[in-house]
Write an enzyme that holds these catalytic residues in place. Structure first.
Site, short mmCIF file in Angstrom:
data_model
loop_
_atom_site.label_atom_id
_atom_site.label_comp_id
_atom_site.label_asym_id
_atom_site.label_seq_id
_atom_site.Cartn_x
_atom_site.Cartn_y
_atom_site.Cartn_z
N ASP A 13 1.58 4.90 1.65
CA ASP A 13 1.31 5.81 2.76
C ASP A 13 1.98 7.16 2.47
O ASP A 13 3.09 7.20 1.93
CB ASP A 13 1.88 5.25 4.08
CG ASP A 13 1.15 3.97 4.50
OD1 ASP A 13 0.00 3.79 4.09
OD2 ASP A 13 1.75 3.16 5.22
N ASP A 51 0.85 -1.19 0.00
CA ASP A 51 0.00 0.00 0.00
C ASP A 51 0.88 1.24 0.00
O ASP A 51 2.09 1.15 0.19
CB ASP A 51 -0.95 0.01 1.21
CG ASP A 51 -0.26 -0.49 2.46
OD1 ASP A 51 0.95 -0.20 2.62
OD2 ASP A 51 -0.92 -1.14 3.29
N ASP A 94 10.12 2.99 13.20
CA ASP A 94 10.78 1.86 13.86
C ASP A 94 12.19 1.57 13.35
O ASP A 94 13.14 1.55 14.12
CB ASP A 94 9.90 0.59 13.84
CG ASP A 94 9.33 0.27 12.46
OD1 ASP A 94 9.68 0.95 11.49
OD2 ASP A 94 8.54 -0.70 12.37
P1 ATP Z 1 4.11 -3.55 5.22
O1 ATP Z 1 4.67 -3.80 3.86
O2 ATP Z 1 3.99 -4.77 6.04
O3 ATP Z 1 2.86 -2.70 5.21
P2 ATP Z 1 5.25 -1.22 6.40
O4 ATP Z 1 6.67 -0.85 6.69
O5 ATP Z 1 4.51 -0.36 5.44
O6 ATP Z 1 5.26 -2.71 5.95
P3 ATP Z 1 3.16 -0.63 8.25
O7 ATP Z 1 2.71 -1.43 9.42
O8 ATP Z 1 2.23 -0.46 7.10
O9 ATP Z 1 4.52 -1.28 7.78
O10 ATP Z 1 3.59 0.77 8.82
C1 ATP Z 1 3.92 1.87 7.98
C2 ATP Z 1 5.12 2.61 8.55
O11 ATP Z 1 4.79 3.13 9.85
C3 ATP Z 1 6.36 1.76 8.76
O12 ATP Z 1 7.13 1.65 7.60
C4 ATP Z 1 7.07 2.52 9.86
O13 ATP Z 1 7.75 3.63 9.35
C5 ATP Z 1 5.91 3.03 10.72
N1 ATP Z 1 5.56 2.11 11.80
C6 ATP Z 1 4.67 1.10 11.77
N2 ATP Z 1 4.60 0.46 12.95
C7 ATP Z 1 5.47 1.08 13.76
C8 ATP Z 1 5.85 0.91 15.12
N3 ATP Z 1 5.33 -0.06 15.86
N4 ATP Z 1 6.76 1.76 15.63
C9 ATP Z 1 7.30 2.77 14.89
N5 ATP Z 1 6.99 2.97 13.60
C10 ATP Z 1 6.09 2.16 13.04
MG MG Z 2 2.41 -0.60 4.93
#
Ligand code: ATP
Ligand code: MG
Length: 447
Positions: A59, A57, A151
């Site tokens: 963001d 997705d 994170d």
């Molecule tokens: P995915 O491909 O699984 O969606 P993602 O990195 O996009 O991986 P998300 O859970 O969608 O993960 O979260 C989006 C962003 O928000 C992450 O890339 C990170 O920068 C931030 N984020 C998410 N969860 C946390 C957390 N628990 N602590 C700090 N930052 C976080």
């Molecule tokens: Mg994501």
């Protein structure tokens, strides 16, 4: 550890082109920019595009406030009580737009607190519990602050629509190139703030084939037992993501090496260490490899099936013990399942309907043992059949008797009536005499 000022990677020095983005995300970025706001892609999508992977997705982060975002987009819904986010709906696709947020004071310090507490802990905008876990984190911030609160370094890269550059405030590009998962800031602090980050580290390492950087890994080894402090419902969601990411086998390995698996599933881990008939319980290893194969083939694996694959052998053994104690088989399966998930709920809360579905998959295995049995078609039309049959397939991958059952049901499903002789029922073949004259017409077909 962190770079003092952001490094800007200009368009000619990175591979992300607008054509590789979701057209809706591009529309949103442009509209924000044209209205005078900063607008950047952030997080997983930037990471994945740089790695040549397809993002799940898109963001976006911006300096527009939620109210300003809502004014710009008719398809906007504000969500989240703790921190307001904008969801922009484009049919099936949702683009999430968040306002830059600041890092918590300790995170920004990049040092562990001296004695675990200071005045910043009491800051009500970054409220923590007595052990340092963040309970609230809701202050608007600058783009750099927003990167610092994320994170891992590879998750903090942004793609700025103003000049199509990548902005790297925390050394994420380097870590991406070297295949490293590294927390932003001091790992002990960051994993204490939110223990779920330890599972996220494992997931990204498994999924991307990355290493967890040494300090971050050491912190996980130390803090693994604290995963039990995270919300049980959130841990359930994380477990699904971990084992359905397509790299469940590697995920399992990392979870076990780190101690996170024991912390999450202590009773099950204890059982794994024991032996049955002189063999260790390695079923979960085979199960994760099987799940990965299905994911590669594009076949969905439902949560109940996943949990049955992971814990089915254990649950079957426990229910056999109840049967040995005099309980009938079906109630025994339901009791063993309810007991296991009931116990687990303090750490990982599996929804009730999923627990029930796991028990249903396991109960169906007894019916497969009686193949062909009475009215196979009515068995096929049971809601649990599809997952139960997948579970039989998994069992059949290491057991010739079960494999023969799979073959019989495959032929049956294909509408071919297989010769009875080809079927050797499972462990306890039961001769069933058909009682003539007692067959009821199927409902709806009676004249
Ligand atoms: P995915 O491909 O699984 O969606 P993602 O990195 O996009 O991986 P998300 O859970 O969608 O993960 O979260 C989006 C962003 O928000 C992450 O890339 C990170 O920068 C931030 N984020 C998410 N969860 C946390 C957390 N628990 N602590 C700090 N930052 C976080
Ligand atoms: Mg994501």
């Amino acid at each position: 550890m962190n770079q003092p000022s952001p490094s800007i990677i200009s368009r000619d020095r990175h591979p992300i082109s607008r054509r590789s983005l979701s057209p809706n995300a591009v529309k949103v970025l442009y509209r924000l920019r044209d209205n005078g706001f900063i607008a950047c892609l952030v997080g997983g999508c930037v990471r994945d595009l740089l790695l040549g992977r397809e993002p799940k997705d898109f963001d976006i982060v911006t300096d527009a406030t939620p109210t300003q975002i809502k004014k710009l987009f008719r398809n906007c819904r504000l969500v989240g009580r703790r921190f307001r986010l904008a969801h922009l709906h484009f049919g099936e696709e949702i683009i999430e737009v968040a306002t830059f947020r600041s890092a918590s004071p300790e995170t920004a310090l990049n040092e562990p607190p001296e004695d675990g507490r200071d005045d910043a802990d009491r800051d009500e905008l970054h409220l923590r519990d007595d052990d340092g876990m963040l309970l609230r984190d809701n202050l608007f911030g600058t783009p750099e602050e927003d990167a610092l609160r994320r994170d891992f370094t590879i998750n903090a890269l942004t793609y700025n629509i103003a000049d199509f550059s990548i902005v790297d405030s925390v050394g994420g590009m380097d870590d991406l190139q070297h295949g490293l998962i590294r927390t932003i800031g001091f790992p002990l602090v960051r994993f204490t703030e939110d223990p779920v980050r330890m599972l996220r580290a494992v997931r990204f390492a498994a999924l991307l084939g990355f290493e967890i950087e040494k300090d971050s890994w050491d912190a996980i080894l130390q803090l693994a037992p604290t995963i039990q402090r995270a919300a049980p419902a959130r841990l359930y969601e994380e477990i699904l993501k971990l084992f359905l990411c397509g790299e469940a086998a590697r995920t399992l390995q990392l979870l076990r090496q780190s101690g996170l698996f024991t912390a999450l599933f202590p009773r099950f881990e204890e059982w794994m260490a024991t032996e049955s008939d002189g063999f260790p319980h390695t079923g979960i290893g085979r199960a994760t490899a099987w799940v990965d194969d299905r994911r590669r083939e594009g076949e969905p694996v439902s949560p109940p099936l996943l949990l049955t694959l992971m814990f089915g052998q254990y649950l079957a053994e426990r229910s056999e013990r109840l049967v040995a104690g005099g309980m009938p088989p079906q109630p025994a399966i339901h009791a063993a399942t309810a007991d296991f998930f009931g116990d687990l709920a303090a750490t990982v809360r599996v929804p009730q309907r999923v627990c029930t579905a796991v028990a249903a998959i396991l109960s169906c295995q007894g019916r497969f043992d009686r193949t062909p049995g009475k009215r196979p078609q009515s068995f096929v039309s049971r809601p649990a059949f599809a997952d139960a049959f997948r579970y039989l397939r998994f069992a059949g991958s290491s057991d010739a008797d079960r494999q023969r059952l799979v073959a019989w049901w495959e032929q049956h499903l294909a509408g071919v009536s297989p010769p009875e002789a080809s079927v050797t029922p499972g462990p306890a073949p039961r001769k069933k005499r058909r009682r003539r004259g007692r067959r009821r017409p199927r409902s709806g077909t009676a004249a």
